[in-house]
Design an enzyme around this catalytic site. Structure first.
Site, PDB file in Angstrom:
ATOM      1  N   ASP A 160       0.818  -1.212   0.000  1.00 32.85           N
ATOM      2  CA  ASP A 160       0.000   0.000   0.000  1.00 32.85           C
ATOM      3  C   ASP A 160       0.855   1.267   0.000  1.00 32.85           C
ATOM      4  O   ASP A 160       0.618   2.182   0.799  1.00 32.85           O
ATOM      5  CB  ASP A 160      -0.945   0.015   1.221  1.00 32.85           C
ATOM      6  CG  ASP A 160      -1.704  -1.293   1.385  1.00 32.85           C
ATOM      7  OD1 ASP A 160      -2.188  -1.827   0.371  1.00 32.85           O
ATOM      8  OD2 ASP A 160      -1.801  -1.794   2.522  1.00 32.85           O
ATOM      9  N   GLU A 214     -11.155   0.509  -4.153  1.00 32.15           N
ATOM     10  CA  GLU A 214     -10.401   0.834  -2.929  1.00 32.15           C
ATOM     11  C   GLU A 214      -9.330   1.854  -3.277  1.00 32.15           C
ATOM     12  O   GLU A 214      -9.196   2.277  -4.414  1.00 32.15           O
ATOM     13  CB  GLU A 214      -9.680  -0.420  -2.412  1.00 32.15           C
ATOM     14  CG  GLU A 214     -10.579  -1.507  -1.933  1.00 32.15           C
ATOM     15  CD  GLU A 214      -9.835  -2.781  -1.517  1.00 32.15           C
ATOM     16  OE1 GLU A 214     -10.397  -3.542  -0.727  1.00 32.15           O
ATOM     17  OE2 GLU A 214      -8.706  -3.015  -1.988  1.00 32.15           O
TER      18      GLU A 214
HETATM   19  C1  6LW Z   1      -5.916  -2.234   1.763  1.00 28.40           C
HETATM   20  C2  6LW Z   1      -6.528  -2.346   0.443  1.00 28.40           C
HETATM   21  C3  6LW Z   1      -5.635  -3.329  -0.112  1.00 28.40           C
HETATM   22  O1  6LW Z   1      -6.592  -1.532   2.709  1.00 28.40           O
HETATM   23  O2  6LW Z   1      -5.385  -4.242   0.857  1.00 28.40           O
HETATM   24  O3  6LW Z   1      -4.291  -3.950  -1.851  1.00 28.40           O
HETATM   25  C4  6LW Z   1      -5.786  -3.695   2.078  1.00 28.40           C
HETATM   26  N1  6LW Z   1      -5.103  -3.203  -1.258  1.00 28.40           N
HETATM   27  O4  6LW Z   1      -6.523  -1.197  -0.316  1.00 28.40           O
HETATM   28  C5  6LW Z   1      -4.787  -3.958   3.142  1.00 28.40           C
HETATM   29  O5  6LW Z   1      -3.510  -3.547   2.732  1.00 28.40           O
END
Ligand code: 6LW
Length: 497
Positions: free
Chosen positions: A15, A174
Site C-alpha cells: 500500500d 479501494e
Molecule cells: C488495503 C486495500 C488493499 O486496505 O489491501 O491492496 C488492504 N489493497 O486497499 C490492506 O492492505
C-alpha cells in the site's frame, strides 16, 4: 544511465503512498499487527529508500489482541502548507484517523479520529483551501468510494459523506487518491481486490465531486491479463503517483512475487516503481501495456539498495528495520554489550504481545544466522529463531529446557497442525540458522564447522493464500523467547543476489 530492478522496496511493504518535498521523497507502507506503526521511507532518487522511522511509536497505537493482519491498513501521506499529513485506518481500534506534523520525524499530532468509516482513507487538498477525505466504504451492500470535506488539523467532518464513485466495474473499489493535474480532478482507484484480479484505474472530472469520465485505456496498470501470464509480478495495484522536480511522473504500487508455477506468495506485497507518461489527451499511461517492468532505467550510477542485514547488538536501540508484535513490552527486550536478551511473554501462536523481534524477509534465497546463548544459571526457557508469517503460520527452531534436560526443538505450526521434533543437546550455546529458497525453509544448528540441518518445511505453509482470514503481510525472520530469558549475539541475514 543504469538499470535497477523492481521491486524497489523488497519484503512486506504494501500500500505505498508517496509525497515529495523539494528533492526528497517520502513513502509510507502498512504495518497491520506490527509495531511501531506505519513505516516511513525517505529517498532522493525514488530507487534507494531508507527507513527513517515510524509514525506511531507509543501507546497511541493500540493493537491489543489484534488478529493477524488487523491493525493498521493502507496509510496515505501528503505534504501541504508546511505540514505532513498521514491518514490511515486502525481496523481494530476506532477506524480512520489523521496525523500531522511539521517534521517527517515527528512528533505527530493525533490520531484525530474521523467520522467517515471504511478503509484506505486519503486526503486531497484543493487550491481553494478545502481538504477532502475519500475512503472505501460499504454503500448499499457493496464497496464504493465515499468522500467528505474535513478539517485535517482536527479530523472533524465538515460535510456529509457522499458517494464519490462506484469505480469502473471491478469489485472492491479501494485505495482512492485524488489529484489536481492539468486543471482537472483525477480520481485513481484500486479495483478487483488485492489478489490476482488487482488493477489500477483512473477517472477525471472538472469537479472534485464528479461526475467522472473513465480513462479509455483502464486499467492503467494490472497484471490480471493474458499479457502478464508469465510475469514474475502479480496482484499489482494500490498505487500512488508523484511528479519529480524535472516534471517526470512516477507511480508506486504494490505487487507480489509468486513462487514458481503456483499462485502463492510468501514475501508479502512489495513496493514497485513505474514511469508514468501523459498521453496527448491527458490520460496517464504506464509503459506500453500497463505492466510493471522488471528493470527501470535510472540516472547515473544508481544501484538497488543492499538488502543484507546485520545486528551485533552494540547499539543501544533497535534499528528502524525491526518490527515487533502488537504492543510489545519494552522491558522484555534488553540490548547490552553486544547481546540481546529476550524475556519470555508467552506463545508466539497467541494474538497477544509475545516477545519477538522481526525483520522482513526480502528475497527468496535468504541465509540467516544468530548465536544463541542461555545466560548462566537460567533454566526453564524457550527461545530461538522463527520464519514467522503470523500467529497461525510459523516455523521455529529453539532451545527449550525442562528440568535438567535441554532440547533443540524444530516446530512447524500451520493452524492446528503443529509438529515438533526434539533433539537432545548438552550445550546452551549454539548458532541457529534459517536458509531458504523457493521450495523450503531449512533449519540448522551447530557451532563452527558443525552446522547440521535438523529439518525443513515447505515455503507454501507460510504463504498469504494459506490464511483462513484475509492476511496482507509477509514472512519475517525473527528472534523470539516464550519462556525464561535467552540471549542472542551477531544476527545476520544475507541474500543470494
Ligand atoms: C488495503 C486495500 C488493499 O486496505 O489491501 O491492496 C488492504 N489493497 O486497499 C490492506 O492492505
Amino acid at each position: 544511465m543504469s538499470n535497477v530492478n523492481n521491486p524497489i522496496i523488497k519484503g512486506f511493504n504494501p500500500d505505498p503512498s508517496i509525497c515529495r518535498v523539494g528533492n526528497i521523497y517520502y513513502l509510507v507502507t502498512s504495518t497491520f499487527e506490527f509495531f511501531p506503526g506505519i513505516t516511513i521511507y525517505k529517498s532522493c532518487n525514488l530507487i534507494n529508500w531508507d527507513i527513517i522511522g515510524h509514525c506511531l511509536t507509543d501507546d497511541r497505537l493500540t493493537l491489543n489482541n489484534c488478529r493477524p493482519s488487523g491493525g493498521l491498513y493502507a496509510p496515505t501521506i501528503r505534504y501541504h502548507d508546511g505540514y505532513f499529513f498521514i491518514t490511515c485506518t486502525n481496523v481494530t481500534d476506532k477506524g480512520n484517523f489523521v496525523l500531522y506534523s511539521n517534521s517527517i520525524t515527528g512528533p505527530w499530532n493525533g490520531p484525530f479520529w474521523v467520522e467517515q468509516g471504511g478503509i484506505d482513507p486519503s486526503l486531497f487538498f484543493d487550491d481553494d483551501g478545502k481538504c477532502y477525505l475519500a475512503s472505501s466504504c460499504d454503500w448499499e451492500g457493496k464497496t464504493s468510494i465515499l468522500q467528505c470535506e474535513i478539517d485535517p488539523y482536527t479530523g472533524r467532518q465538515l460535510s456529509k459523506s457522499r458517494l464519490l464513485s462506484t469505480g469502473t466495474g471491478g469489485k472492491y473499489p479501494e485505495a482512492p487518491h485524488m489529484y489536481k493535474i492539468h486543471n482537472r480532478y483525477y480520481l485513481m482507484l484500486a479495483e478487483g481486490g488485492t489478489e490476482y484480479g488487482h488493477m489500477v484505474t483512473i477517472q477525471r472530472s472538472d469537479n472534485p465531486w464528479g461526475p467522472f469520465e473513465k480513462c479509455p485505456h483502464n486499467p492503467i496498470l494490472s497484471h490480471r491479463g493474458r499479457n502478464a501470464q508469465y510475469s514474475p509480478f502479480q496482484c499489482v495495484g494500490h498505487a500512488d503517483i508523484i511528479e519529480d522536480p524535472d516534471g517526470n511522473w512516477w507511480m508506486v504500487s504494490l505487487g507480489v512475487r509468486t513462487l514458481p508455477g503456483v499462485l502463492l506468495h510468501n514475501l508479502g506485497r512489495e513496493t514497485f516503481l513505474s514511469r508514468l507518461v501523459w498521453t496527448d489527451d491527458q490520460w496517464p499511461k504506464i509503459n506500453d501495456e500497463g505492466l510493471l517492468t522488471e528493470t527501470i532505467t535510472a540516472e547515473g550510477e544508481t544501484k538497488n539498495d543492499s538488502i543484507d542485514f546485520s545486528d551485533d547488538f552494540t547499539d543501544k536501540s533497535f534499528s528502524n528495520e525491526y518490527l515487533f508484535l502488537r504492543n510489545p513490552r519494552k522491558e522484555n527486550y534488553i540490548r547490552e554489550n553486544g547481546r540481546l536478551l529476550l524475556k519470555g511473554a508467552g506463545s508466539i501462536s497467541e494474538n497477544s504481545s509475545p516477545t519477538i523481534a522481526c525483520i522482513r524477509q526480502k528475497d527468496f534465497e535468504a541465509h540467516c544466522r544468530v548465536n544463541l546463548e542461555i545466560p548462566d544459571g537460567e533454566s526453564n526457557f524457550t527461545g530461538g529463531i522463527s520464519a514467522y508469517y503470523c500467529s497461525d503460520q510459523h516455523y521455529d527452531l529453539y532451545l527449550e529446557n525442562e528440568g535438567s534436560d535441554t532440547y533443540l526443538v524444530f516446530t512447524r505450526t500451520i493452524y492446528d497442525v503443529v509438529k515438533s521434533d526434539r533433539f537432545p543437546v548438552y550445550e546452551k550455546k549454539t548458532a541457529l540458522y534459517i536458509d531458504s529458497d523457493r521450495d523450503y525453509y531449512y533449519f540448522s544448528a551447530g557451532n563452527g564447522d558443525n552446522k547440521k540441518m535438523l529439518g525443513k518445511a515447505r515455503v507454501y505453509g507460510l504463504c498469504t493464500e494459506v490464511s483462513s482470514s484475509m492476511t496482507f503481510t509477509g514472512v519475517m525472520i525473527s528472534l523470539f523467547c516464550e519462556k525464561g530469558t535467552v540471549g542472542f549475539r551477531d544476527f545476520r541475514i544475507n541474500y543470494d543476489l
